[in-house]
Design an enzyme around this catalytic site. Structure first.
Site, short mmCIF file in Angstrom:
data_model
loop_
_atom_site.label_atom_id
_atom_site.label_comp_id
_atom_site.label_asym_id
_atom_site.label_seq_id
_atom_site.Cartn_x
_atom_site.Cartn_y
_atom_site.Cartn_z
N ASN A 1 -62.98 -17.93 78.06
CA ASN A 1 -62.61 -17.95 76.64
C ASN A 1 -61.77 -16.75 76.22
OD1 ASN A 1 -64.48 -15.93 76.50
ND2 ASN A 1 -66.03 -17.13 75.43
N ARG B 1 -68.67 -8.21 69.33
CA ARG B 1 -70.07 -8.41 69.00
C ARG B 1 -70.32 -7.75 67.65
NH1 ARG B 1 -70.27 -12.15 71.89
NH2 ARG B 1 -71.56 -12.49 73.75
N GLN C 1 -77.28 -13.74 64.22
CA GLN C 1 -76.66 -15.07 64.28
C GLN C 1 -77.72 -16.14 64.46
OE1 GLN C 1 -72.36 -13.71 66.17
NE2 GLN C 1 -73.50 -15.26 67.21
N HIS D 1 -69.50 -17.87 64.45
CA HIS D 1 -69.15 -17.47 65.82
C HIS D 1 -68.62 -18.66 66.62
CE1 HIS D 1 -70.43 -14.97 69.59
NE2 HIS D 1 -69.16 -15.23 69.55
#
Lengths: 339, 339
Positions: free
Chosen positions: A98, A237, A266, A290
């Site tokens: 990713n 992060r 999260q 996210h």
């Protein structure tokens, strides 16, 4: 073997869109493959607390039988890596699956902060039209100093994509210099001192893993050294930034804006301060859930990469070295710090 | 001489931000300069209808005394160019003053459509968190075919900035081929047939002037030839697209999204269909008011450029040829079509 996949619930969307491979519903597309080899495949999103499926199956597998932890994607800070080293559990991730997706999200976030997109779109949605209210805080990326905190696989791709924007200067801060091959393709200067680095950036993008050395790194003290009115993008992060300190800096205008898709908690609670923070001119918030590394293109790559890691393991083949975070009893990557 | 500047009202924002030079309040920063030379300087935003200041002063100057029309920026389709040729009125613009600003806005718009930013940010604002609802329509730009309709100064800069994104292919459609020097810096293929061009594009960006050949060019008939689910970005002129046809295509999902800052009517009425159109998954709208070429950086450039054009005129110096749209009695640029 038992293969336990902890994925996220896709609900209706995942039933309608089979390319949402990283969901409980679509199981990384691995069920047929794993069951055809006679393995048991358990898929769950229940991972928190003593009653979770995760705890139940981890205990069930008796922990000492645990051989392999695979992050279906990138970012293994959710695993106790020191414990993995001690217990000889390998930790792998689908390195690179990713990186492009996240780098693109960084470019998008930089542009939409610098160009003041969100208040402009919201003005249209509510039926208004007042160009000067938008233009007064809209700038070009051209001519700005942009720095990346961390110049690894993502940071380097961010620098590549910034190259034609004719920025005043591109900077990076990292404990390692960029490889020579990379240095020849991007025009970038390394700054060795963190405070000197942040003081020069009109735009700062965070592209470093979360570890003991980066947790809470961007806090009130460091923000004090930022250029007034700088823009900050964090797709790495959430816990690298202090949530309250960043929100206060946006609110005061010390930061002109903050954008990214990662949060210190999260899913973010409904009242998370990053949902609603604004700069004094009513903009400067580019937050999203996210998902930057979870585009449908990325999901295809990390599902295929997870399958390849499992295949290598079942067939006793060597893993691709770039995917190995913890080998048998030792760290193989410096990305998460070392003991 | 009388110098008449038709600018937009900046209201409160312009009083607070002197860098908003293109406003009635801040007068392109030219008052002191023009009055020191003994010229009369009239600044207004009143330009429509027989009672407007514009009509009053144009009549006042008796029209036959009109020597020079300067667009403080780029895009002279608001001027009757054929009449200017006939009456030997020169038309100039500050060529290049906002090409970078617009090209950046194009890149931003492409990324936010392809990556599904707007619904993601709105989810955060309203307190929700459901990644799969966003990810199901989020893609990477990498691997997509991107085409520019028009490869002039803006289109070329868009291609330059797309270069490192590793797109599957970059295409362009234009009546002129890119200059050889440009062809050596971007990896792009020309498609000669418009229908074949649009049929290949995952992303299409419009970077052509508005003239008789481009007005209403992107309508139901041409949209029928688009790749299903393509994204369309238009920062050129709103009237190049048929407003109703584009909105219907977004609503049906034929277009996955549409973004840009130009409208067929400006300011856009409160109920303009482009304000609220959405694709079937609730996204695909990246509209903003017309400001992409009006960043504070661009305003500094076009105010300086306008002053330079006036200086050249007062001092009898030759104008920079790239700025001349209509010379004395003849077209000097092909950008707006020719008779």
């Amino acid at each position: 073997m038992k293969v336990l996949a902890v994925l996220y619930n896709g609900f209706q969307a995942a039933k309608a869109e089979p390319r949402l491979l990283g969901t409980v519903e679509n199981e990384l597309g691995l069920r047929r493959y794993l069951e055809s080899l006679g393995h048991e495949y358990v898929v769950t999103s229940s991972k928190e607390g003593p009653e979770s499926d995760f705890q139940k199956h981890i205990v069930d597998s008796d922990a000492k039988n645990l051989k392999l932890c695979v992050t279906a994607g990138v970012g293994s800070d959710h695993i106790d890596l020191n414990a993995a080293v001690d217990r000889k559990v390998q930790v792998l991730e689908v390195s690179g699956s990713n990186v492009v997706s996240v780098a693109e999200h960084v470019l998008m976030s930089i542009l939409l902060l610098v160009r003041n997109f969100v208040p402009a779109h919201e003005m249209i949605e509510r039926g208004d039209w007042q160009v000067s209210d938008i233009a007064r805080n809209a700038f070009d990326l051209e001519g700005k100093v942009v720095g990346t905190l961390g110049a690894g696989r993502i940071g380097y791709r961010v620098l590549q994509r910034l190259q034609p924007f004719n920025c005043k200067e591109l900077l990076y801060y990292d404990y390692n210099p960029l490889p020579m091959a990379a240095q020849s393709t991007v025009d970038v200067r390394r700054v060795a001192d963190l405070k000197e680095f942040v003081a020069q950036c009109d735009v700062l993008t965070v592209n470093t893993p979360l570890h003991e050395g980066t947790r809470n790194l961007i806090n009130k003290d460091l923000l004090h050294h930022f250029k007034p009115g700088a823009w900050l993008v964090n797709t790495a992060r959430g816990a690298i930034c202090n949530a309250e300190d960043v929100a206060a800096a946006v609110k005061s205008g010390r930061l002109n804006g903050y954008a990214g898709d990662v949060w210190n908690v999260q899913p973010a609670p409904k009242d998370h301060i990053w949902r609603t923070m604004k700069n004094p001119l009513g903009g400067g918030n580019g937050m999203v859930p996210h998902y930057s590394g979870t585009t449908l293109d990325a999901q295809a790559r990390y599902a295929a990469g997870t399958k390849a890691i499992l295949e290598n393991y079942f067939e006793g083949k060597e893993q691709d070295p770039v995917n190995v975070i913890v080998g048998i009893g030792k760290y193989e990557s410096k990305a998460y710090g070392q003991r």
